[in-house]
Every structure is written in structure tokens, then in C-alpha cells.
Scaffold this active site. Structure first.
Site, mmCIF file in Angstrom:
data_model
loop_
_atom_site.group_PDB
_atom_site.id
_atom_site.type_symbol
_atom_site.label_atom_id
_atom_site.label_comp_id
_atom_site.label_asym_id
_atom_site.label_seq_id
_atom_site.Cartn_x
_atom_site.Cartn_y
_atom_site.Cartn_z
ATOM 1 N N TYR A 139 4.180 -11.202 -2.486
ATOM 2 C CA TYR A 139 3.961 -10.233 -1.407
ATOM 3 C C TYR A 139 2.654 -10.518 -0.671
ATOM 4 O O TYR A 139 2.606 -10.604 0.556
ATOM 5 C CB TYR A 139 3.944 -8.832 -2.011
ATOM 6 C CG TYR A 139 3.673 -7.702 -1.064
ATOM 7 C CD1 TYR A 139 4.703 -7.109 -0.351
ATOM 8 C CD2 TYR A 139 2.383 -7.186 -0.924
ATOM 9 C CE1 TYR A 139 4.456 -6.038 0.503
ATOM 10 C CE2 TYR A 139 2.130 -6.120 -0.084
ATOM 11 C CZ TYR A 139 3.171 -5.552 0.634
ATOM 12 O OH TYR A 139 2.912 -4.490 1.472
ATOM 13 N N LYS A 143 2.110 -12.008 3.122
ATOM 14 C CA LYS A 143 1.321 -11.251 4.088
ATOM 15 C C LYS A 143 0.225 -12.121 4.698
ATOM 16 O O LYS A 143 -0.007 -12.099 5.919
ATOM 17 C CB LYS A 143 0.688 -10.027 3.417
ATOM 18 C CG LYS A 143 1.642 -8.899 3.091
ATOM 19 C CD LYS A 143 2.005 -8.100 4.326
ATOM 20 C CE LYS A 143 2.741 -6.826 3.987
ATOM 21 N NZ LYS A 143 3.167 -6.071 5.186
ATOM 22 N N ASN A 168 -3.597 2.029 0.180
ATOM 23 C CA ASN A 168 -2.308 2.607 -0.210
ATOM 24 C C ASN A 168 -2.050 3.912 0.551
ATOM 25 O O ASN A 168 -2.685 4.932 0.264
ATOM 26 C CB ASN A 168 -2.299 2.883 -1.714
ATOM 27 C CG ASN A 168 -2.438 1.601 -2.520
ATOM 28 O OD1 ASN A 168 -1.468 0.908 -2.768
ATOM 29 N ND2 ASN A 168 -3.660 1.275 -2.916
ATOM 30 N N VAL A 182 2.605 5.584 -5.210
ATOM 31 C CA VAL A 182 2.308 6.242 -6.491
ATOM 32 C C VAL A 182 2.265 7.758 -6.360
ATOM 33 O O VAL A 182 2.889 8.478 -7.151
ATOM 34 C CB VAL A 182 0.968 5.710 -7.052
ATOM 35 C CG1 VAL A 182 0.418 6.646 -8.115
ATOM 36 C CG2 VAL A 182 1.145 4.314 -7.624
ATOM 37 N N ILE A 183 1.562 8.263 -5.372
ATOM 38 C CA ILE A 183 1.371 9.710 -5.263
ATOM 39 C C ILE A 183 2.689 10.416 -5.004
ATOM 40 O O ILE A 183 3.035 11.407 -5.669
ATOM 41 C CB ILE A 183 0.328 10.027 -4.174
ATOM 42 C CG1 ILE A 183 -1.059 9.559 -4.633
ATOM 43 C CG2 ILE A 183 0.311 11.527 -3.849
ATOM 44 C CD1 ILE A 183 -2.146 9.669 -3.586
ATOM 45 N N ILE A 198 2.980 5.660 -16.560
ATOM 46 C CA ILE A 198 1.748 5.058 -16.049
ATOM 47 C C ILE A 198 1.542 3.711 -16.719
ATOM 48 O O ILE A 198 1.609 3.602 -17.949
ATOM 49 C CB ILE A 198 0.540 5.978 -16.315
ATOM 50 C CG1 ILE A 198 0.589 7.188 -15.394
ATOM 51 C CG2 ILE A 198 -0.767 5.215 -16.098
ATOM 52 C CD1 ILE A 198 -0.626 8.075 -15.497
#
Length: 306
Positions: A139, A143, A168, A182-183, A198
């Protein structure tokens, strides 16, 4: 001005659309399908199809001033599972996109790169844009290659560009039942009463930025007098998974059950971005802190029917 937003119905892209519209510009969105969490916006022209459709690109790119490329088909994890797909769907398509943009006399390209994967393990904190780039995932490598080809097209054909390396992003309209963000994913688990997994001990610490703050910076880069620049956009703050869990407990008022998994090798463990350049050139500022951002995201997630 006429904006074309590739991936404008995705999480990040949808907020770019909002920001561009609020500043009085015309917007065309090219995406594979409609937005997941809201109806089409009046006044936006929607074109549905794939970015590897050459005929569609040629038709859609005509008479556009600004191109914002916010499409990515992979994540750091999934890119390593199928490197060939990562290269074909992201790098090869990006090169063709830049070529078509030049052929259609688009004035400027804004490309959304990565503010974490592209640097690799940091040797200085917070990480400036001048930091070495040593990605440890396909990735990040892809990029970086796209950045280099964008610079190539600018040097050889004169098209303007700015590159955004975001930390993020999170916020409402991010899919809480997917595998990115994640959040949002943690809040989706809370909504469904599931255990949150986690990786590691929870001390992995990264930089998180609320989505509307990121979109504002992207728009600023599209109209800035500064060109041929790379900008980190983030909070310039370390936020660990444990920090996020504590804020989620506070916001939701729920007991969050955790299951610790083995750490991933493909992911950088600590990332914090230096955003001084964006503050200076783009007048960027983080307006939404973690507590407020998680609260807004939870307000969205808890009303989703699943």
C-alpha cells in the site's frame, strides 16, 4: 471552477464534495456507486463507473478545472494479500488518470496519499514531509510510486499538483462494520455488543484527524497559490489504541470488552505527523479534538440499523 472528484461517494470523498460545494464550485463525482449513508446531493453531477473505463474517463474529464483523486482500492493489510491487484488497480490506473487529465487540459490535480504507510518506521517525531520514505507495505509503496508519477506528469506536461498525506481520518459516514478506520470500527463493535479485538498491547499510537478538518485542508490545497507541494495533514498528536478505548467508554457509557491479538508486522507502530508546513501554506488548523470527534461519530453510528 469545475471540480471532478474521483471516489466522491466514499467516506473521504463525500466530505470533499461538501467542502467544495460550500465554497461555491461545481462538482462532478465519478464513483462505482452511490453514497452508502445519504441520498444524492442536489446540484452534484454523478457519474457511475470504474476508473479503469477509458471511454468513461475521457468523457468525464472534459471541461474540468480541478481533479481530486481520492480513490484507493486497498489498505495496508489487504495490499499485501494481493500485490498485483494493488499495483494494477491503484498505480496503473493512477498513471492513466494523470495521462487523461493532461489530455483534457485539467489545471490541477490533488492526490490523497498516505501520512503513515508512506514513511515507514519513523526516525524523527513528529514526521516532516522531508522524512525518508521507506514503506513496509505494498500500500505504502504504491502510494509513493503514484506520488512520483504525478510529479513526473507535472514536470513533463506542466499540470499543477499538490499531494496530501493524511493521518488516519475518522468521523460520521465511515462504515463502522468494515475493516478500515479503527475508531468507527470500534464504535460499530460497541453498537453490536461485540468484543473489540486489539493488535498488540494497545500502545500502538497513531495520528488521527476528524474528517471535516481533512476535507478543509484538501480544498485549501486545491486553490492554494502554492503548487508542487506535499502536505501532512493530521493532529500532530500520538493517540494510542488504549486512548481511543478510554474515550469510547466515556462517550458511549458502555463497558467495552477487549481481546488482545498478536501485533501486525505490516503496520507502522508509531506515527505522528509534523503539520507546520500545512499550517503555514494552507492555514490548516485542527478544529475537532478526539473527544468531540468520537462523540460526533458515535451519534452517527448509534442510529445505524444493522
Amino acid at each position: 471552477m469545475e471540480y471532478l472528484i474521483l471516489g466522491g461517494n466514499g467516506f473521504i470523498g463525500s466530505y470533499i464534495v461538501d467542502e467544495v460545494l460550500s465554497n461555491g464550485h461545481s462538482v462532478t463525482v465519478l464513483d462505482i456507486g452511490p453514497e452508502k449513508y445519504r441520498e444524492p446531493i442536489y446540484g452534484v453531477k454523478y457519474v457511475y463507473g470504474s476508473i479503469d473505463n477509458q471511454k468513461l474517463l475521457n468523457e468525464t474529464f472534459r471541461n474540468k478545472d480541478i481533479l481530486i483523486h481520492s480513490v484507493s482500492t486497498t489498505s495496508p493489510f489487504s495490499s499485501n494479500q494481493n500485490i498485483e491487484y494493488d499495483i494494477q488497480s491503484n498505480l496503473i490506473n493512477a498513471i492513466n488518470i494523470f495521462k487523461v487529465a493532461v489530455e483534457n487540459n485539467i489545471k490541477r490535480i490533488i492526490y490523497l496519499s498516505s501520512g503513515g504507510a508512506i514513511y515507514g518506521e519513523p526516525t524523527s517525531i513528529p514526521i516532516p514531509e522531508s522524512h525518508h520514505t521507506n514503506p513496509i507495505s505494498s500500500y505504502g509503496i504504491t502510494k509513493l510510486a503514484i506520488e512520483k508519477y504525478l510529479q513526473y506528469f507535472s514536470l513533463n506536461f506542466g499540470i499543477e499538483y499538490n499531494i496530501i498525506r493524511p493521518s488516519n481520518p475518522y468521523g460520521p459516514r465511515q462504515n463502522p462494520f468494515g475493516n478500515q478506520g479503527v475508531i468507527s470500527v470500534f464504535l460499530g463493535k460497541v453498537l453490536k455488543g461485540e468484543v473489540i479485538e486489539i493488535w498488540g498491547d494497545g500502545n500502538v499510537a497513531k495520528d488521527y484527524i476528524f474528517i471535516s478538518d481533512l476535507a478543509s485542508a484538501i480544498y485549501s490545497a486545491s486553490v492554494s497559490k502554492k503548487v508542487s507541494e506535499i502536505y501532512n495533514i493530521g493532529s500532530s498528536t500520538f493517540i494510542s489504541l488504549n486512548d481511543i478505548i478510554e474515550v469510547i467508554r466515556k462517550v458511549t457509557g458502555k463497558n467495552v470488552e477487549l481481546n488482545h491479538m498478536h501485533s501486525n508486522k505490516f503496520d507502522v507502530q508509531k506515527v505522528c505527523l509534523n503539520i507546520e508546513k500545512a499550517k503555514k501554506d494552507l492555514l490548516f488548523e485542527q478544529k475537532t479534538d478526539l473527544l468531540e470527534g468520537v462523540s460526533k461519530t458515535w451519534d452517527f453510528v448509534k442510529n445505524i440499523k444493522y
